[in-house]
Design a protein around this motif. Structure first.
Motif, PDB file in Angstrom:
ATOM      1  N   GLU A  95     -61.197 -21.700  -9.999  1.00  0.00           N
ATOM      2  CA  GLU A  95     -62.075 -22.796 -10.413  1.00  0.00           C
ATOM      3  C   GLU A  95     -63.443 -22.286 -10.858  1.00  0.00           C
ATOM      4  OE1 GLU A  95     -60.463 -22.327  -7.492  1.00  0.00           O
ATOM      5  OE2 GLU A  95     -60.453 -24.216  -6.367  1.00  0.00           O
ATOM      6  N   ASP A  96     -63.813 -21.073 -10.403  1.00  0.00           N
ATOM      7  CA  ASP A  96     -65.144 -20.539 -10.712  1.00  0.00           C
ATOM      8  C   ASP A  96     -65.194 -19.758 -12.024  1.00  0.00           C
ATOM      9  OD1 ASP A  96     -65.919 -21.551  -8.256  1.00  0.00           O
ATOM     10  OD2 ASP A  96     -65.626 -19.649  -7.205  1.00  0.00           O
ATOM     11  N   ILE A  97     -64.032 -19.446 -12.590  1.00  0.00           N
ATOM     12  CA  ILE A  97     -63.990 -18.490 -13.699  1.00  0.00           C
ATOM     13  C   ILE A  97     -64.775 -18.971 -14.911  1.00  0.00           C
ATOM     14  CG2 ILE A  97     -62.452 -17.427 -15.414  1.00  0.00           C
ATOM     15  CD1 ILE A  97     -60.368 -17.115 -13.171  1.00  0.00           C
ATOM     16  N   VAL A  98     -64.535 -20.204 -15.344  1.00  0.00           N
ATOM     17  CA  VAL A  98     -65.187 -20.679 -16.564  1.00  0.00           C
ATOM     18  C   VAL A  98     -66.692 -20.808 -16.361  1.00  0.00           C
ATOM     19  CG1 VAL A  98     -65.345 -22.596 -18.203  1.00  0.00           C
ATOM     20  CG2 VAL A  98     -63.111 -21.831 -17.389  1.00  0.00           C
ATOM     21  N   ALA A  99     -67.111 -21.363 -15.213  1.00  0.00           N
ATOM     22  CA  ALA A  99     -68.544 -21.519 -14.951  1.00  0.00           C
ATOM     23  C   ALA A  99     -69.243 -20.159 -14.927  1.00  0.00           C
ATOM     24  CB  ALA A  99     -68.762 -22.249 -13.631  1.00  0.00           C
ATOM     25  N   LEU A 100     -68.625 -19.172 -14.292  1.00  0.00           N
ATOM     26  CA  LEU A 100     -69.207 -17.827 -14.247  1.00  0.00           C
ATOM     27  C   LEU A 100     -69.256 -17.204 -15.641  1.00  0.00           C
ATOM     28  CD1 LEU A 100     -67.492 -16.411 -11.040  1.00  0.00           C
ATOM     29  CD2 LEU A 100     -69.961 -16.509 -11.419  1.00  0.00           C
ATOM     30  N   GLY A 150     -70.428 -21.127  -8.871  1.00  0.00           N
ATOM     31  CA  GLY A 150     -69.024 -21.476  -8.726  1.00  0.00           C
ATOM     32  C   GLY A 150     -68.840 -22.783  -7.994  1.00  0.00           C
ATOM     33  N   PRO A 151     -68.063 -23.706  -8.559  1.00  0.00           N
ATOM     34  CA  PRO A 151     -67.838 -24.994  -7.906  1.00  0.00           C
ATOM     35  C   PRO A 151     -66.737 -24.984  -6.849  1.00  0.00           C
ATOM     36  CG  PRO A 151     -66.765 -24.978 -10.042  1.00  0.00           C
ATOM     37  CD  PRO A 151     -67.483 -23.660  -9.917  1.00  0.00           C
ATOM     38  N   GLU A 158     -68.689 -22.623  -2.159  1.00  0.00           N
ATOM     39  CA  GLU A 158     -69.531 -23.551  -1.387  1.00  0.00           C
ATOM     40  C   GLU A 158     -69.647 -23.067   0.050  1.00  0.00           C
ATOM     41  OE1 GLU A 158     -72.101 -26.273  -0.386  1.00  0.00           O
ATOM     42  OE2 GLU A 158     -71.402 -26.005  -2.443  1.00  0.00           O
ATOM     43  N   ASN A 159     -68.543 -22.548   0.606  1.00  0.00           N
ATOM     44  CA  ASN A 159     -68.574 -22.003   1.960  1.00  0.00           C
ATOM     45  C   ASN A 159     -69.482 -20.784   2.046  1.00  0.00           C
ATOM     46  OD1 ASN A 159     -66.746 -23.970   2.710  1.00  0.00           O
ATOM     47  ND2 ASN A 159     -64.961 -22.626   2.582  1.00  0.00           N
ATOM     48  N   VAL A 160     -69.437 -19.915   1.014  1.00  0.00           N
ATOM     49  CA  VAL A 160     -70.299 -18.724   1.001  1.00  0.00           C
ATOM     50  C   VAL A 160     -71.767 -19.140   0.957  1.00  0.00           C
ATOM     51  CG1 VAL A 160     -71.009 -16.711  -0.355  1.00  0.00           C
ATOM     52  CG2 VAL A 160     -68.577 -17.184   0.003  1.00  0.00           C
ATOM     53  N   ARG A 161     -72.094 -20.095   0.082  1.00  0.00           N
ATOM     54  CA  ARG A 161     -73.486 -20.555  -0.008  1.00  0.00           C
ATOM     55  C   ARG A 161     -73.951 -21.151   1.317  1.00  0.00           C
ATOM     56  NH1 ARG A 161     -71.781 -21.907  -5.436  1.00  0.00           N
ATOM     57  NH2 ARG A 161     -71.110 -23.986  -4.771  1.00  0.00           N
ATOM     58  N   GLU A 199     -61.722 -28.931 -17.472  1.00  0.00           N
ATOM     59  CA  GLU A 199     -62.526 -30.154 -17.465  1.00  0.00           C
ATOM     60  C   GLU A 199     -63.211 -30.336 -16.111  1.00  0.00           C
ATOM     61  OE1 GLU A 199     -61.702 -34.181 -19.755  1.00  0.00           O
ATOM     62  OE2 GLU A 199     -60.493 -34.041 -17.925  1.00  0.00           O
ATOM     63  N   ARG A 200     -62.461 -30.133 -15.045  1.00  0.00           N
ATOM     64  CA  ARG A 200     -63.049 -30.282 -13.714  1.00  0.00           C
ATOM     65  C   ARG A 200     -64.147 -29.251 -13.479  1.00  0.00           C
ATOM     66  NH1 ARG A 200     -59.529 -29.147  -8.495  1.00  0.00           N
ATOM     67  NH2 ARG A 200     -60.624 -27.161  -8.555  1.00  0.00           N
ATOM     68  N   GLN A 201     -63.914 -28.007 -13.929  1.00  0.00           N
ATOM     69  CA  GLN A 201     -64.924 -26.961 -13.763  1.00  0.00           C
ATOM     70  C   GLN A 201     -66.214 -27.319 -14.494  1.00  0.00           C
ATOM     71  OE1 GLN A 201     -62.889 -23.537 -15.282  1.00  0.00           O
ATOM     72  NE2 GLN A 201     -62.100 -22.927 -13.279  1.00  0.00           N
ATOM     73  N   ARG A 202     -66.083 -27.837 -15.723  1.00  0.00           N
ATOM     74  CA  ARG A 202     -67.269 -28.187 -16.496  1.00  0.00           C
ATOM     75  C   ARG A 202     -68.064 -29.293 -15.806  1.00  0.00           C
ATOM     76  NH1 ARG A 202     -67.680 -26.467 -21.836  1.00  0.00           N
ATOM     77  NH2 ARG A 202     -69.723 -27.472 -21.681  1.00  0.00           N
TER      78      ARG A 202
END
Length: 445
Positions: free
Chosen positions: A320-325, A146-147, A152-155, A400-403
Motif C-alpha cells: 500500500e505504501d509503494i505508490v505514495a513513496l 506510507g498509508p 502507522e504502527n512504526v510512526r 486509488e486507495r493509496q492516493r
C-alpha cells in the motif's frame, strides 16, 4: 488558577511553614519537603513547576540537588536560598545553572517575584516543547511515508519512544529505512539539538575500530600526529546510531559494553577518562537473540542495547505504501533537477505493484529518481499467474486507495483539503472512503 507549582526544600521547619504561607497567599501551589532526596523523585522533564531549595543542608546540599535536578531537565528553573550566602557561592550556583540566588533574610515579595518569573519561564519552556513535538509529529508523517497500517504502527512507536531515555534496536532488511527511523527518534526527542552520529559497524576494519570509536591521543600509534576525538565522544549529549551492529567483533563488543556501563571512554594511548552522555540506537538485519544463542553476540550487550525495539517490514509486505513513496521520491528528484515529475500511468502502477522490491525502499527510491529524469521504469517482476485474472481491477483499486490515503496524510485529515488535492466532490470522496474503509480520524494531526 494557580500562579505556578513550587517544590520547596529546606531542613528547617519554621522556614518551610513560612514559605508555604507566603507563596500560598501569593497564589502559588507549594509543596514543602525537609529532605532533598524526596524532591528528586518528584521531578521530571514534564514537571510543571520549579524548584526552590536551601543550600546548607545535611547530606545532599542545594548545589548537589541543583546538579541532580538539571541532569533530569537542564531547562528546569532552580532558585537557591541560603543564610550563608557569599559571592563565591553565588557564582558557583549560577555557573551550575541556578535560575536565581536569594540570601536570607529576604522579604517575602522578593521570593514571590523570583518564583513568579521562574514559573513563567517554565510555562513557556513546556509550551515550546509541546509545539515542537506537534511539529515533529507532522514532520515525521512527511518523512516516514506510507498509508499502510504497518507504517502507522512504526510512526506510533517512534512517537512513543522518542522522548524516552531508552536504547532502541531497529530490525529490518537492508534498504528498509532503519537510519531514517533512527533519525526520527533523535529529532523528535529531547536530544534533537545535539549531534546524531551514525556509524556502520560493518564498514570499520577491526584494527581501526578502537580508534574510530574512542579516539586517540597524539603519538598513540604511527601516523597519529595529533589528538582525535572518536565517534562516541562526538555523540556526547546526543545520539549514537550503530548500523549493522551484529557485525561487530566479540572483542570490540566487550569494549562497547564497558563504555555503556561506565558512561566514559579512554582514548587510545591515553590515561585520562572522558565522561560521555548519549543515547544508543542500533540497527540489525539479523535476529540478535539468535546471534546470542550462536555465540556471535554478547548476551550482556544485547540486553543493554535491546531495551525497546522497532521492526520495519520489507516493502513487499506493505505494498500500500509503494505508490505514495514512489511519487514522493520522484517529486524530490524532479525538484532537485528543475524538472516536472512525469505522471504515473496505470501501466506504471501495475509495474510498481507487481515488482518484489528486494532492495526495499532504497531500490524504490533509485527507480523513482530514474523515472523523474525521464529514464522510464526498468522491467518489473511479472504478475503471478493466479492474480492475472483480476489483476488490473485490483491494482487500480489499490492505487486509488493509496492516493486518497496519501492525500489525507498530506492534509492531516482535513477533508476539504483532500477534496482540493484530488479534485473530487464531497459525495464521490465519501463513497470512496466508505468503499475502502478509510477513516479520516487516523490522519488527524
Amino acid at each position: 488558577m494557580s500562579a505556578g507549582q513550587i517544590l520547596f526544600v529546606d531542613d528547617e521547619e519554621p522556614m518551610r511553614i513560612a514559605v508555604k504561607q507566603w507563596l500560598g497567599l501569593a497564589g502559588f501551589d507549594v509543596t514543602v519537603l525537609a529532605r532533598p532526596e524526596g524532591a528528586l523523585g518528584r521531578l521530571s522533564r514534564d514537571f510543571p513547576g520549579i524548584l526552590v531549595s536551601d543550600v546548607r543542608m545535611p547530606g545532599l546540599d542545594g548545589i548537589g540537588l541543583l546538579k541532580a535536578a538539571q541532569a533530569q531537565d537542564p531547562d528546569l528553573p532552580v532558585i537557591l536560598v541560603t543564610g550563608h550566602g557569599d559571592i563565591p557561592l553565588a557564582v558557583e550556583a549560577m555557573r551550575e545553572g541556578a535560575y536565581d540566588f536569594i540570601e536570607k533574610p529576604f522579604a517575602p515579595e522578593r521570593l514571590a517575584q523570583a518564583v513568579g518569573r521562574a514559573c513563567e519561564k517554565r510555562r513557556l519552556v513546556l509550551e515550546n516543547r509541546r509545539l515542537r513535538a506537534l511539529g515533529a509529529g507532522d514532520d515525521m508523517a512527511r518523512r516516514l511515508i506510507g498509508p499502510s497500517q504497518a507504517m502507522e504502527n512504526v510512526r506510533a512507536q517512534v512517537r512513543e519512544l522518542a522522548p524516552l531515555p531508552l536504547n532502541v534496536v531497529i530490525f529490518g532488511d537492508t534498504g528498509c529505512g532503519k537510519e531514517l527511523v533512527a533519525r526520527c527518534l533523535h529529532d523528535c526527542g529531547p536530544r534533537a539539538a545535539r549531534p546524531f552520529v551514525a556509524v556502520n559497524c560493518a564498514a570499520i576494519p577491526e584494527t581501526m575500530f578502537e580508534s574510530e570509536f574512542f579516539g586517540h591521543e597524539a603519538g598513540a600509534f604511527t601516523g597519529a600526529a595529533q589528538r582525535r576525538a572518536g565517534k562516541v565522544e562526538h555523540a556526547h549529549g546526543g545520539t549514537l546510531f550503530l548500523d549493522e551492529v551484529e557485525s561487530m567483533p566479540l572483542a570490540l563488543q566487550a569494549k562497547l559494553l564497558r563504555v555503556l556501563q561506565e558512561r566514559c571512554i579512554e582514548p587510545l594511548g591515553g590515561n585520562r577518562t572522558i565522561p560521555v552522555d548519549l543515547r544508543v540506537i542500533t540497527a540489525a538485519k539479523a535476529d540478535l537473540l539468535a546471534e546470542v544463542r550462536a555465540g556471535r553476540f554478547r548476551e550482556d550487550l544485547y540486553y543493554r542495547l535491546h531495551v525497546a525495539e522497532i521492526r520495519l517490514p520489507p516493502l513487499a509486505e506493505r505494498r500500500e505504501d509503494i505508490v505514495a513513496l514512489f511519487e514522493s521520491f520522484a517529486a524530490l528528484a524532479a525538484n532537485a533537477h528543475g524538472r516536472t515529475p512525469p505522471t504515473l500511468t496505470e501501466g506504471n502502477v501495475q509495474a510498481l505493484l507487481a515488482h518484489d522490491w528486494p532492495g526495499n525502499v532504497r531500490e524504490l527510491r533509485n527507480e523513482a529518481e530514474r523515472f523523474a529524469l525521464g529514464l522510464g521504469l526498468r522491467a518489473a517482476a511479472p504478475v503471478a499467474a493466479e492474480a492475472q485474472g483480476d489483476g488490473l481491477q485490483a491494482s487500480v483499486a489499490l492505487f486509488e486507495r493509496q492516493r486518497i490515503e496519501a492525500a489525507f496524510i498530506q492534509a492531516q485529515g482535513d477533508v476539504a483539503e483532500v477534496m482540493r488535492l484530488l479534485d473530487l466532490p464531497r459525495r464521490t470522496l465519501n463513497e470512496k472512503m466508505a468503499k475502502y474503509g478509510i477513516d479520516r480520524r487516523r490522519f488527524l494531526g
